[in-house]
Design a protein around this motif. Structure first.
Motif, PDB file in Angstrom:
ATOM      1  N   ARG A  36       0.757  -1.208  -0.001  1.00 38.51           N
ATOM      2  CA  ARG A  36      -0.188  -0.085  -0.162  1.00 38.51           C
ATOM      3  C   ARG A  36       0.887   1.303  -0.163  1.00 38.51           C
ATOM      4  O   ARG A  36       0.311   2.233  -0.536  1.00 38.51           O
ATOM      5  N   ALA A  37       1.938   1.073   0.431  1.00 39.97           N
ATOM      6  CA  ALA A  37       3.099   2.342   0.660  1.00 39.97           C
ATOM      7  C   ALA A  37       3.888   2.510  -0.482  1.00 39.97           C
ATOM      8  O   ALA A  37       4.381   3.681  -0.920  1.00 39.97           O
ATOM      9  N   ALA A  38       4.270   1.418  -1.078  1.00 41.53           N
ATOM     10  CA  ALA A  38       5.347   1.534  -2.154  1.00 41.53           C
ATOM     11  C   ALA A  38       4.637   1.229  -3.810  1.00 41.53           C
ATOM     12  O   ALA A  38       4.009   0.214  -3.769  1.00 41.53           O
ATOM     13  N   ALA A  39       4.688   2.099  -4.907  1.00 42.86           N
ATOM     14  CA  ALA A  39       4.200   1.877  -6.004  1.00 42.86           C
ATOM     15  C   ALA A  39       5.217   0.604  -6.573  1.00 42.86           C
ATOM     16  O   ALA A  39       4.437  -0.412  -7.312  1.00 42.86           O
ATOM     17  N   ASN A  40       6.287   0.455  -5.986  1.00 45.13           N
ATOM     18  CA  ASN A  40       7.142  -0.747  -6.626  1.00 45.13           C
ATOM     19  C   ASN A  40       7.869  -1.340  -5.063  1.00 45.13           C
ATOM     20  O   ASN A  40       8.664  -0.793  -4.430  1.00 45.13           O
ATOM     21  N   PRO A  41       7.205  -2.295  -4.579  1.00 49.72           N
ATOM     22  CA  PRO A  41       7.575  -2.802  -3.372  1.00 49.72           C
ATOM     23  C   PRO A  41       8.714  -4.001  -3.538  1.00 49.72           C
ATOM     24  O   PRO A  41       8.967  -4.587  -2.563  1.00 49.72           O
ATOM     25  N   ASN A  42       9.309  -4.005  -4.752  1.00 57.03           N
ATOM     26  CA  ASN A  42      10.365  -5.021  -5.095  1.00 57.03           C
ATOM     27  C   ASN A  42      11.727  -3.843  -4.601  1.00 57.03           C
ATOM     28  O   ASN A  42      12.365  -3.514  -5.577  1.00 57.03           O
ATOM     29  N   TYR A  43      11.972  -3.839  -3.310  1.00 55.37           N
ATOM     30  CA  TYR A  43      13.028  -2.942  -2.993  1.00 55.37           C
ATOM     31  C   TYR A  43      14.258  -3.170  -3.537  1.00 55.37           C
ATOM     32  O   TYR A  43      15.228  -2.212  -3.559  1.00 55.37           O
ATOM     33  N   TYR A  44      14.775  -4.501  -3.761  1.00 54.54           N
ATOM     34  CA  TYR A  44      15.749  -4.804  -4.184  1.00 54.54           C
ATOM     35  C   TYR A  44      15.963  -4.095  -5.876  1.00 54.54           C
ATOM     36  O   TYR A  44      17.194  -4.067  -6.143  1.00 54.54           O
ATOM     37  N   THR A  45      15.096  -3.784  -6.143  1.00 53.67           N
ATOM     38  CA  THR A  45      15.178  -3.087  -7.723  1.00 53.67           C
ATOM     39  C   THR A  45      15.412  -1.586  -7.755  1.00 53.67           C
ATOM     40  O   THR A  45      15.333  -0.885  -8.704  1.00 53.67           O
ATOM     41  N   ARG A  46      15.249  -0.949  -6.350  1.00 53.45           N
ATOM     42  CA  ARG A  46      15.148   0.372  -6.365  1.00 53.45           C
ATOM     43  C   ARG A  46      16.375   1.108  -6.361  1.00 53.45           C
ATOM     44  O   ARG A  46      16.458   2.479  -6.605  1.00 53.45           O
TER      45      ARG A  46
END
Length: 378
Positions: free
Chosen positions: A222-232
């Motif tokens: 709900r907080a992140a448009a991209n919750p795949n944090y390792y790709t950030r």
């Protein structure tokens, strides 16, 4: 059950207890990362027993801290690490004591793996002089050699971690820094600035998002448009690690650390984990998730239970040995709790000390213009 999920157990000795066993590692998603990763992990008996002791101590410390908080012996903020023990114990096992770590305010487990005793940690929580910061820091500000906090401002430790890593590369000392933050901090602009600077300078920083899936009371999706944090990290390589599996945490972190030591620059890691308590003690943790969800994770993914399965299925330990370790850990933490109640409170003159690394004998102003103390750096 967890035992059934443990694959390819191969004890190396045929006698009753093996000295080591090999286990398959889970798949590890990558982002723009050209790295060779292991597919199996070897766990020795001594390693497994040590990891179990460390994780059990941390779990019991947090349970005791919860009780002390409810008894009003711990005041202020208190963020507990129960459920995430495989992250700090596994990462610590992958690096050296002279490598650097900086983390946020959920820091009790990290203080323990960096060498702070259970007594000094719990006494710090109760604000006593026997604490690791002499009772001045409390829950969110624990320090020791090469542990740069315990930091209370969300995300603020990440740029500092980039600076620590830059110092390692500048000094050419072969060390690395692990800078940890939560999924709740992952959308902060300063984190992306730190990624960029570390990439430009090829600083050996493992930017590690401990994704326990809830930033305070908001789920990651709900907080992140991209919750795949390792790709950030954009052009910064990324890796996603199962944070409930201590062997995956240990061996994949070691691979990343070795890659950074070779001069390749930073990495963005997402370590997927889970917290059993609410965000802090003021949060019951049940308004935004169900009790059934928490119990399901405890039942199927608990990192301590998983490690016990490795030890038993690998014939590295017996049920009796595990129970003895648990008993010893209970005694150690109970003694630490008693110490936290009897250690003296900080004397007034100590409030003026250890503000600067030097300036011995200098006057330091107190809370008002009429109060002064004499500073000592130690």
């Amino acid at each position: 059950m967890l035992r059934q999920a443990v694959n390819s157990v191969r004890p190396t000795l045929s006698r009753s207890l093996a000295s080591q066993a090999t286990f398959d590692l889970p798949e590890c998603p990558l982002h723009k990362f050209d790295i060779s990763l292991p597919t199996t992990a070897t766990l020795t008996r001594d390693e497994g027993l040590k990891y179990l002791k460390d994780m059990t101590i941390i779990r019991r410390m947090e349970t005791s801290a919860s009780a002390l908080y409810k008894a009003k012996l711990i005041r202020g903020f208190l963020h507990l690490y129960s459920g995430q023990e495989a992250v700090c114990v596994g990462m610590e096992a992958a690096i050296t004591p002279t490598d650097s770590i900086i983390t946020a305010y959920r820091d009790h487990g990290w203080a323990y793996t960096r060498g702070v005793s259970a007594k000094a940690i719990i006494a710090e929580l109760t604000g006593r002089s026997g604490g690791c910061s002499k009772g001045k820091g409390g829950s969110m500000h624990m320090y020791t050699d090469k542990l740069y906090g315990g930091n209370g401002i969300v995300g603020a430790q990440v740029p500092v971690g980039a600076g620590i890593a830059f110092a390692h590369s500048y000094k050419e000392d072969g060390k690395v820094c692990i800078a940890l933050y939560g999924d709740g901090a992952a959308n902060q602009g300063q984190i992306f600035e730190a990624f960029n600077l570390a990439a430009l300078f090829k600083s050996p920083c493992m930017f590690t998002c401990e994704n326990n899936h809830y930033g305070m009371g908001t789920s990651d999706v709900r907080a992140a448009a991209n919750p795949n944090y390792y790709t950030r990290g954009d052009s910064v390589p990324g890796i996603k690690i199962d944070g409930m599996n201590i062997l995956a945490v240990r061996d994949f972190t070691k691979s990343v650390a070795d890659w950074m030591r070779a001069g390749n620059g930073p990495v963005v890691a997402e370590v997927e984990t889970y917290r059993y308590y609410g965000h802090s003690m003021s949060d019951p943790g049940t308004s935004y998730r169900t009790r059934d969800e928490v119990q399901e994770v405890r039942k199927t993914k608990d990192p301590i239970v998983m490690l016990k399965s490795f030890l038993l299925d690998g014939e590295l330990a017996t049920e009796a040995e595990i129970k003895e370790i648990e008993k010893d850990c209970r005694i150690e933490v109970d003694e630490a709790v008693e110490f936290s109640k009897t250690s003296p409170e900080l004397e007034t003159h100590e409030m003026f000390n250890t503000i600067y690394c030097d300036m011995d004998g200098s006057r330091v102003r107190g809370a008002d213009s009429m109060t002064y103390g004499i500073h000592s750096p130690s």
